[in-house]
Write a protein that holds these residues in place. Structure first.
Motif, PDB file in Angstrom:
ATOM      1  N   TRP A  16       0.834  -1.204   0.000  1.00 20.37           N
ATOM      2  CA  TRP A  16       0.000   0.000   0.000  1.00 20.37           C
ATOM      3  C   TRP A  16       0.871   1.256   0.000  1.00 20.37           C
ATOM      4  O   TRP A  16       0.565   2.239  -0.679  1.00 20.37           O
ATOM      5  CB  TRP A  16      -0.935  -0.007   1.215  1.00 20.37           C
ATOM      6  CG  TRP A  16      -2.213  -0.716   0.940  1.00 20.37           C
ATOM      7  CD1 TRP A  16      -2.512  -2.025   1.191  1.00 20.37           C
ATOM      8  CD2 TRP A  16      -3.373  -0.169   0.318  1.00 20.37           C
ATOM      9  NE1 TRP A  16      -3.775  -2.329   0.777  1.00 20.37           N
ATOM     10  CE2 TRP A  16      -4.338  -1.212   0.234  1.00 20.37           C
ATOM     11  CE3 TRP A  16      -3.710   1.092  -0.173  1.00 20.37           C
ATOM     12  CZ2 TRP A  16      -5.597  -1.022  -0.311  1.00 20.37           C
ATOM     13  CZ3 TRP A  16      -4.963   1.284  -0.724  1.00 20.37           C
ATOM     14  CH2 TRP A  16      -5.889   0.231  -0.792  1.00 20.37           C
ATOM     15  N   ALA A  20       0.682   3.932  -3.041  1.00 17.93           N
ATOM     16  CA  ALA A  20       0.360   5.324  -2.713  1.00 17.93           C
ATOM     17  C   ALA A  20       1.484   6.244  -3.180  1.00 17.93           C
ATOM     18  O   ALA A  20       1.241   7.319  -3.734  1.00 17.93           O
ATOM     19  CB  ALA A  20       0.145   5.478  -1.206  1.00 17.93           C
ATOM     20  N   VAL A  24       1.514   9.519  -5.499  1.00 18.74           N
ATOM     21  CA  VAL A  24       1.718  10.749  -4.742  1.00 18.74           C
ATOM     22  C   VAL A  24       3.013  11.461  -5.104  1.00 18.74           C
ATOM     23  O   VAL A  24       3.038  12.696  -5.244  1.00 18.74           O
ATOM     24  CB  VAL A  24       1.699  10.440  -3.223  1.00 18.74           C
ATOM     25  CG1 VAL A  24       2.314  11.575  -2.418  1.00 18.74           C
ATOM     26  CG2 VAL A  24       0.280  10.179  -2.765  1.00 18.74           C
ATOM     27  N   LEU A 153      -3.753  10.803   0.090  1.00 26.09           N
ATOM     28  CA  LEU A 153      -2.912   9.614  -0.014  1.00 26.09           C
ATOM     29  C   LEU A 153      -1.559   9.826   0.657  1.00 26.09           C
ATOM     30  O   LEU A 153      -0.928   8.868   1.103  1.00 26.09           O
ATOM     31  CB  LEU A 153      -2.726   9.230  -1.480  1.00 26.09           C
ATOM     32  CG  LEU A 153      -3.986   8.712  -2.176  1.00 26.09           C
ATOM     33  CD1 LEU A 153      -3.696   8.377  -3.632  1.00 26.09           C
ATOM     34  CD2 LEU A 153      -4.543   7.479  -1.463  1.00 26.09           C
ATOM     35  N   ALA A 469      -9.787  10.447  -0.487  1.00 25.66           N
ATOM     36  CA  ALA A 469      -9.090   9.173  -0.284  1.00 25.66           C
ATOM     37  C   ALA A 469     -10.008   8.019  -0.681  1.00 25.66           C
ATOM     38  O   ALA A 469      -9.553   7.019  -1.259  1.00 25.66           O
ATOM     39  CB  ALA A 469      -8.651   9.031   1.173  1.00 25.66           C
ATOM     40  N   ALA A 472      -9.942   7.772  -4.429  1.00 29.03           N
ATOM     41  CA  ALA A 472      -8.705   7.160  -4.906  1.00 29.03           C
ATOM     42  C   ALA A 472      -8.722   5.649  -4.690  1.00 29.03           C
ATOM     43  O   ALA A 472      -8.361   4.875  -5.583  1.00 29.03           O
ATOM     44  CB  ALA A 472      -7.508   7.778  -4.196  1.00 29.03           C
ATOM     45  N   ILE A 473      -9.149   5.223  -3.501  1.00 30.56           N
ATOM     46  CA  ILE A 473      -9.169   3.793  -3.175  1.00 30.56           C
ATOM     47  C   ILE A 473     -10.157   3.045  -4.069  1.00 30.56           C
ATOM     48  O   ILE A 473      -9.875   1.954  -4.559  1.00 30.56           O
ATOM     49  CB  ILE A 473      -9.506   3.597  -1.683  1.00 30.56           C
ATOM     50  CG1 ILE A 473      -8.346   4.122  -0.822  1.00 30.56           C
ATOM     51  CG2 ILE A 473      -9.769   2.125  -1.368  1.00 30.56           C
ATOM     52  CD1 ILE A 473      -8.680   4.223   0.655  1.00 30.56           C
TER      53      ILE A 473
END
Length: 495
Positions: A16, A20, A24, A153, A469, A472-473
């Motif tokens: 993860w 991310a 990012v 993120l 978030a 994004a997920i």
């Protein structure tokens, strides 16, 4: 917990953290580089060229502000004066924002001779270019949402980074102070720089993420800012306007004031524009965060007290003199009334680079007809989150003095170093065989990773607190389910 489960959790968190970071890091580097650019510009030329120096004459007598304003207005045909910004120091220029049908310029004037020093379109210098990229990548709302998603993120990346480094070091001291053995191998060196430097600045980065997101369009404007706005009821923003006796108006109305107040009887006032819509110049954030969505007070009511004396005409010179009597020193901003119910607004705050200390924030509204003070808002009047944002903006922007400028520059360089070291670590970890050189080669590539409750809970908390978030997920999950897991090339590239 057995070692196998512990390792599986570690690899899941690492995965993860990696994904991310893939999203990012490019945007995080953009934020850091543009922040450095704004630091340089705001402390050299100034955001609006307000740091331009002039020679102080022997007499050291300043020309009337109305004379300076007239010369500024002459730079644009059929123009209107919107704002006056007092000189930062005795050897600095005064600024006047003047607008016409096709132009909006910021004019720098020598306050002693009233000569024009410089004139440029408002929000046009390099500072605003950096600011626009920093805020929305020059993409408007879409860019704003991307930057907000980046920040969300980043918070997830900070939390997972803490876990990964704690899993390796097992103590806060070891997380903050690297030992010699970890610095001898090349990859261990970059990992130690990445994780140790990250541990040192992570709390500040978390603070910057939260304070920065408070300006964003979803979490900031629609969730936090809307319930944190300053209460406007104290000055009666939407009263039943009353008829005004014109004989009691001040004389001397000129380009800086309207000829007369309108008679309004019986009907409720229209919804007043907000501080942000009236006082912010374009995308620029001049208004303290807690006031941005607060409705403006209106001129032409019975509200107000302790204002300009009734026998003194209300014009830019007398309002400036009154501002000085109120205690405004050095650079401050004076917005002129716009429309029949507009007000004079005197403001000084650290977010606009007027002062160093956010606790000195002050905004004063004056009725354009009666000269009475409708509102005098100071830092102590803000609610708790408003005070946090005032202080947060000062820290975020490095306006607390040269020490904060240097600290912010060092912080930005540290963020860039962490991002670069992350890429170096990824490159060094890539397999050497030709068949495996294709793709991202994420951590635990050959292992099955699952999300347990210990990871799901903080993930859920971040998603609930920061809506972007969740977006994004969900996007990542849908891409994984619909494309990555089904298309062999993408599966090989990303998995």
């Amino acid at each position: 917990m057995n070692k196998q489960k512990s390792n599986q959790r570690y690899f899941t968190v690492w995965r993860w953290h990696f994904y991310a970071g893939i999203f990012v890091v490019p945007f995080l580097m953009i934020l850091a580089f543009t922040a450095l650019g704004m630091l340089v510009m705001s402390n050299t030329l100034g955001r609006d060229n307000d740091r331009l120096s002039i020679v102080i004459p022997e007499s050291a007598m300043q020309a009337p502000i109305s004379t300076q304003a007239k010369n500024a207005l002459n730079t644009l045909p059929d123009s209107t004066l919107v704002k006056y910004i007092a000189p930062r120091d005795t050897d600095k220029v005064a600024l006047f924002q003047v607008t016409s049908e096709d132009h909006d310029n910021m004019v720098a004037v020598n306050p002693y001779t009233a000569d024009i020093v410089n004139s440029i379109p408002s929000n046009s210098n390099l500072y605003y270019t950096f600011d626009s990229i920093h805020g929305d990548l020059l993409l408007g709302k879409v860019g704003d949402y991307i930057q907000e998603m980046t920040t969300s993120l980043t918070i997830l990346m900070i939390l997972t980074g803490w876990y990964l480094w704690w899993h390796k070091r097992k103590s806060v001291k070891a997380m903050l102070i690297p030992d010699d053995t970890t610095l001898k191998k090349k990859r261990s060196f970059f990992r130690t720089i990445h994780a140790t430097l990250g541990s040192w600045i992570s709390v500040l980065l978390l603070f910057f993420c939260i304070s920065g997101m408070a300006w964003a369009g979803i979490w900031g404007e629609r969730i936090v800012q809307s319930w944190s706005q300053f209460p406007a009821g104290k000055w009666g923003v939407a009263p039943m306007p009353v008829s005004i006796d014109h004989s009691q108006h001040h004389a001397g109305m000129n380009m800086d004031n309207a000829d007369a107040a309108p008679h309004v009887h019986g009907a409720p006032a229209a919804i007043a524009p907000t501080h942000g819509s009236v006082l912010n110049a374009g995308k620029t954030k001049d208004v303290p965060w807690v006031l941005e969505l607060t409705p403006m007070p209106v001129s032409g009511t019975t509200m107000g007290k302790n204002g300009i004396a009734p026998n003194i005409p209300i014009m830019i010179d007398t309002v400036d003199r009154f501002a000085r009597e109120l205690g405004f020193v050095g650079r401050y901003q004076l917005n002129l009334p716009q429309g029949n119910t507009g007000v004079w607004t005197i403001s000084q705050d650290s977010m606009s680079y007027d002062t160093k200390s956010p606790t000195a924030d002050r905004t004063v509204h004056i009725d354009r007809y009666s000269g009475k003070v409708l509102a005098d808002i100071r830092f102590d009047d803000y609610n708790a989150f408003g005070k946090f944002m005032a202080a947060g903006a000062a820290i975020h922007m490095g306006t607390l003095g040269w020490w904060s400028v240097l600290a912010n520059a060092l912080f930005c360089l540290s963020v860039i170093a962490i991002c670069v070291s992350g890429y170096v670590m990824w490159w060094q970890r890539r397999p050497r065989s030709a068949s495996d050189m294709i793709g991202l080669n994420p951590p635990a590539r050959s292992q099955s990773v699952t999300i347990g409750w210990t990871l799901a809970i903080p993930l859920l908390i971040v998603a609930i607190l920061f809506p972007t978030a969740i977006i994004a997920i969900v996007i990542i999950a849908l891409l994984d389910f619909l494309l990555i897991s089904r298309v062999k090339f993408l599966h090989r590239l990303l998995k």
